[in-house]
Design an enzyme around this catalytic site. Sequence first.
Site, PDB file in Angstrom:
ATOM      1  CG  HIS A 140      68.917  40.613 -13.952  1.00 49.76           C
ATOM      2  ND1 HIS A 140      68.416  39.680 -14.180  1.00 49.76           N
ATOM      3  CD2 HIS A 140      69.229  41.200 -15.315  1.00 49.76           C
ATOM      4  CE1 HIS A 140      68.099  39.128 -15.463  1.00 49.76           C
ATOM      5  NE2 HIS A 140      68.560  40.150 -16.350  1.00 49.76           N
ATOM      6  CB  VAL A 188      56.294  45.472  -8.736  1.00 48.19           C
ATOM      7  CG1 VAL A 188      57.258  45.806  -9.977  1.00 48.19           C
ATOM      8  CG2 VAL A 188      56.078  46.621  -7.578  1.00 48.19           C
ATOM      9  CG  ASP A 228      61.323  42.709 -13.586  1.00 48.87           C
ATOM     10  OD1 ASP A 228      61.028  42.763 -14.867  1.00 48.87           O
ATOM     11  OD2 ASP A 228      62.176  42.597 -12.737  1.00 48.87           O
ATOM     12  CG  MET A 229      56.608  40.643 -18.027  1.00 46.90           C
ATOM     13  SD  MET A 229      54.802  40.117 -18.348  1.00 46.90           S
ATOM     14  CE  MET A 229      54.995  39.207 -19.660  1.00 46.90           C
ATOM     15  CD1 TRP A 267      49.635  33.329 -30.951  1.00 46.50           C
ATOM     16  CD2 TRP A 267      50.456  31.211 -31.169  1.00 46.50           C
ATOM     17  NE1 TRP A 267      48.750  32.461 -30.465  1.00 46.50           N
ATOM     18  CE2 TRP A 267      49.124  31.389 -30.710  1.00 46.50           C
ATOM     19  CE3 TRP A 267      51.103  29.961 -30.972  1.00 46.50           C
ATOM     20  CZ2 TRP A 267      48.417  30.336 -30.288  1.00 46.50           C
ATOM     21  CZ3 TRP A 267      50.381  28.978 -30.573  1.00 46.50           C
ATOM     22  CH2 TRP A 267      48.919  28.929 -30.243  1.00 46.50           C
ATOM     23  CE  LYS A 268      46.985  34.308 -27.389  1.00 46.62           C
ATOM     24  NZ  LYS A 268      46.083  34.088 -26.155  1.00 46.62           N
ATOM     25  N   GLY A 287      54.538  40.677  -7.118  1.00 51.74           N
ATOM     26  CA  GLY A 287      55.460  41.534  -6.081  1.00 51.74           C
ATOM     27  C   GLY A 287      55.553  41.054  -4.990  1.00 51.74           C
TER      28      GLY A 287
END
Length: 341
Positions: free
Chosen positions: A45, A172, A174-175, A226-227, A307
């Site tokens: 990104h 932090v 970020d997923m 499925w979660k 993080g």
Amino acid sequence: MTRVPFETVYEVVTEAFVRAGMRPEDARTCARTHAESSCDGVYSHGLNRVARFVDYLKKGWVDPDARPTIVKELGVIEIYDGHQGPGILNAYFAADRAIAIAAEQGVGIVTLRNTTHWMRGGTYGWYAADKGYAAISWTNTESCMPSWGGKNTRLGNNPFVMAVPRKKGNIVLDMAMSQYSYGKLQVTRLKGAQLPYPGGFDKDGNLTAEPGPIEQSMRILPMGYWKGSGFAILLDTLAAVLSEGLPTSQIDQVGRGSCTGCSQVFIVFDPRQLGGEEFTDKVADSVADYVNSSTPDERSKEVLYPGQSTLRIRAEHRANGVVVDDGVWAEVLALAGRTAA
């Protein structure tokens, strides 16, 4: 792979965005975010997204001059329309508004509809935490992942971010909602490597750690099976409901690339008005220290909190230069009107 000084990365990306039609000030803000993402090791990104963003600007899928406008205000909640302006600029605006409300009320909630790709979601968690605020943010996306038990794409990857400020280093998370994001698949494929664990299915339904076949089939594996699928569905629903915006099924119909028309949520808390800064630091330190004191398993040398590796990579890249893929860097240099040295 090549190492490039951070400031050079920042300057080159800025030039690419200005050439694509952005105002210099806006180009600098967006370029710094891309540069910082690569500096933190999130290449997917960072530099890897520059060419796509330039393409969207040229196609008119992102309006470089659009700015968010207020739709509704309700106590500590504000809803804005992003008018498909640059996702980074819109997200910083929303984060700043949520921070401003939280500074007055203890908590601020800003939702954003009709915006575009915010690039690395963790950017806004780090941004809030660096200012002393805790944050929860997420976005929905176009469909790029099957629901659990399905073969065709019906869910967004819906990145989810949580951040807690801490003097010794923010915590932090970020997923994405998949075991690995498409960006991670791309980075791994460019390295000619395999994923550490299976990340999806090939076209024949076989679980695989090879990134290429997963990209081709688009049968990326939801985290927790499925979660993760259920988590993605609820994040999509809530983002659209809270912003009065579009869910994934309607973003698909916009048809203007990745995330154009998406809905986002920014929730910010001021811990200084709750237990106080000292209490927050004490709790965060105890959590981080307890995690770090884990006994490593057979494959690990140490156990890190969310993080922690980012902070290490950031420091190393700032000192020695950002690691860039030669092909990607050549493409960005060309977009800036430069040639490789």
